[in-house]
Design a protein around this motif. Sequence first.
Motif, PDB file in Angstrom:
ATOM      1  N   THR A  33     -17.806  60.217  61.451  1.00 54.04           N
ATOM      2  CA  THR A  33     -17.943  59.349  62.631  1.00 54.04           C
ATOM      3  C   THR A  33     -16.634  58.620  62.901  1.00 54.04           C
ATOM      4  O   THR A  33     -16.165  58.580  64.041  1.00 54.04           O
ATOM      5  CB  THR A  33     -19.075  58.326  62.423  1.00 54.04           C
ATOM      6  OG1 THR A  33     -20.289  59.015  62.182  1.00 54.04           O
ATOM      7  CG2 THR A  33     -19.224  57.418  63.627  1.00 54.04           C
ATOM      8  N   THR A  36     -14.000  61.095  64.121  1.00 55.06           N
ATOM      9  CA  THR A  36     -14.305  61.629  65.451  1.00 55.06           C
ATOM     10  C   THR A  36     -13.906  60.619  66.515  1.00 55.06           C
ATOM     11  O   THR A  36     -13.220  60.955  67.490  1.00 55.06           O
ATOM     12  CB  THR A  36     -15.808  61.978  65.583  1.00 55.06           C
ATOM     13  OG1 THR A  36     -16.137  62.966  64.605  1.00 55.06           O
ATOM     14  CG2 THR A  36     -16.132  62.487  66.962  1.00 55.06           C
ATOM     15  N   VAL A  37     -14.320  59.371  66.326  1.00 55.15           N
ATOM     16  CA  VAL A  37     -13.985  58.325  67.296  1.00 55.15           C
ATOM     17  C   VAL A  37     -12.476  58.082  67.327  1.00 55.15           C
ATOM     18  O   VAL A  37     -11.862  58.031  68.401  1.00 55.15           O
ATOM     19  CB  VAL A  37     -14.751  57.022  66.979  1.00 55.15           C
ATOM     20  CG1 VAL A  37     -14.269  55.874  67.843  1.00 55.15           C
ATOM     21  CG2 VAL A  37     -16.245  57.237  67.147  1.00 55.15           C
ATOM     22  N   CYS A  38     -11.877  57.956  66.156  1.00 57.46           N
ATOM     23  CA  CYS A  38     -10.429  57.716  66.102  1.00 57.46           C
ATOM     24  C   CYS A  38      -9.652  58.911  66.649  1.00 57.46           C
ATOM     25  O   CYS A  38      -8.653  58.734  67.354  1.00 57.46           O
ATOM     26  CB  CYS A  38      -9.978  57.414  64.678  1.00 57.46           C
ATOM     27  SG  CYS A  38     -10.494  55.788  64.115  1.00 57.46           S
ATOM     28  N   SER A  71     -13.054  47.571  69.616  1.00 52.49           N
ATOM     29  CA  SER A  71     -13.091  48.124  68.259  1.00 52.49           C
ATOM     30  C   SER A  71     -12.974  47.032  67.201  1.00 52.49           C
ATOM     31  O   SER A  71     -13.196  47.275  66.020  1.00 52.49           O
ATOM     32  CB  SER A  71     -11.991  49.175  68.066  1.00 52.49           C
ATOM     33  OG  SER A  71     -10.716  48.567  68.041  1.00 52.49           O
TER      34      SER A  71
END
Length: 121
Positions: A33, A36-38, A71
């Motif tokens: 996760t 993927t986001v980064c 974030s």
Amino acid sequence: MRTLCSSTLIGEFFIIGFAGLVAMKDADLTTSTVWTVCGIAMFLCLLLCGVVTRPGGVALGWALQIALVVSGFVVPMMFILGLLFGALWWASVHYGREIDEAKARFAAQAAASPSDTADAA
């Protein structure tokens, strides 16, 4: 404008990567996760370097700045870094446009100068 904005975006690319390393220590988040986001955010930074001068490029950059601040709910230091990069983004856009306008004025003056000297001769 492109150079200043791209420099800011490349800096954000690295900050997002480092924030990903910090976020991996959170037991509630899986490694996939986090990366993927980064990874998506880092890819957007690189993509924006190429399209920042196109219509909507600056607006996408602002959306990325907002995402960087948000974030901070995962990595609290990102509140500060997001605001810092938001200020850098504003400065890059603002002063980049001023530099582009000045370059256009100088180019127009340089283009006009040779014809003035030719007419005088």
